[in-house]
Design a protein around this motif. Structure first.
Motif, PDB file in Angstrom:
ATOM      1  N   VAL A 164     -11.284 -10.138  -5.239  1.00  0.00           N
ATOM      2  CA  VAL A 164     -12.500 -10.546  -4.348  1.00  0.00           C
ATOM      3  C   VAL A 164     -12.880 -12.002  -5.169  1.00  0.00           C
TER       4      VAL A 164
ATOM      5  N   THR B 109      -5.355  -2.276  -7.848  1.00  0.00           N
ATOM      6  CA  THR B 109      -4.481  -0.968  -7.101  1.00  0.00           C
ATOM      7  C   THR B 109      -3.417  -0.676  -7.616  1.00  0.00           C
TER       8      THR B 109
ATOM      9  N   GLY C 288      -9.805   0.016  -5.718  1.00  0.00           N
ATOM     10  CA  GLY C 288      -9.296  -0.003  -4.578  1.00  0.00           C
ATOM     11  C   GLY C 288      -9.339  -1.067  -3.618  1.00  0.00           C
ATOM     12  N   LEU C 289     -10.167  -2.048  -3.514  1.00  0.00           N
ATOM     13  CA  LEU C 289     -10.303  -3.275  -2.906  1.00  0.00           C
ATOM     14  C   LEU C 289      -9.208  -4.203  -3.288  1.00  0.00           C
TER      15      LEU C 289
ATOM     16  N   ARG D   8       0.730  -1.181   0.102  1.00  0.00           N
ATOM     17  CA  ARG D   8       0.102   0.092   0.054  1.00  0.00           C
ATOM     18  C   ARG D   8       0.782   1.217  -0.015  1.00  0.00           C
TER      19      ARG D   8
END
Length: 195
Positions: free
Chosen positions: A189, A124, A185-186, A7
């Motif tokens: 999934v 991301t 952003g996530l 990040r």
């Protein structure tokens, strides 16, 4: 050869990651880390950094995630190409957080130049799709293609990355194996459980 993502610093970490490549040749005493760092550019230095920092070290406190790991003879072949691509990066004198060129643009550029590296970047990794001067390129994994207008609007279709829409630097899509939804952003999934 290892490719990492962590990040980004401060508010940017809410949306994106910083990526880098770490290499250690067979007879080398230490790792070399290849990355683009924005503050270097802002201080009048080339944005490209080739250093001996920890290959899997935290990025301003953020724990890295391993995106790719290449060993043996294939890694040995890739190291020379990585070094050449990094040293010939066409945007070493430029840095923009959005839409690029940034650290993810750099890593994606190197990956495209070195066929042995097959990296599936997370959604991301904003800037991975920035393709100044061209509209079409191979997908970073080398298993498909992408169309993109300056990292702002694009589409990628690839065996490895799947189908991905890029809008304003944010990516949305579906990856095939395992079946995974890609969200801005996530990241990734999973759509199906282990079974």
């Amino acid at each position: 050869v290892q490719v990492y993502a962590a990040r980004a610093l401060a508010w940017r970490g809410v949306f994106g990651v910083h990526t880098w490549i770490s290499v250690k040749g067979r007879d080398a005493d230490a790792y070399r880390v290849y990355e683009v760092i924005g503050w270097r550019h802002y201080r009048g230095m080339p944005a490209v950094s080739i250093s001996g920092r920890a290959p899997d070290g935290r990025w301003y406190g953020a724990m890295p995630v391993l995106l790719a790991d290449l060993r043996g003879a294939a890694a040995g072949r890739a190291i020379e190409g990585i070094d050449r691509a990094a040293r010939n990066y066409p945007y070493a004198g430029t840095y923009r957080v959005w839409p690029g060129p940034n650290s993810n643009t750099f890593t994606a550029h190197v990956v495209r130049q070195v066929p042995e590296l097959r990296v599936h970047f997370p959604t991301t990794a904003i800037g991975k799709d920035y393709l100044p001067g061209v509209v079409a390129a191979s997908a970073p994994s080398g298993t498909g293609y992408q169309l993109n207008l300056f990292g702002v609007l694009g589409l990628m279709a690839s065996k490895e990355e799947g189908l991905e829409l890029n809008l304003l630097g944010l990516s949305l899509g579906v990856a095939p194996s395992p079946l995974t939804l890609k969200l801005p952003g996530l990241g990734l999934v999973p759509l199906l459980g282990d079974g």
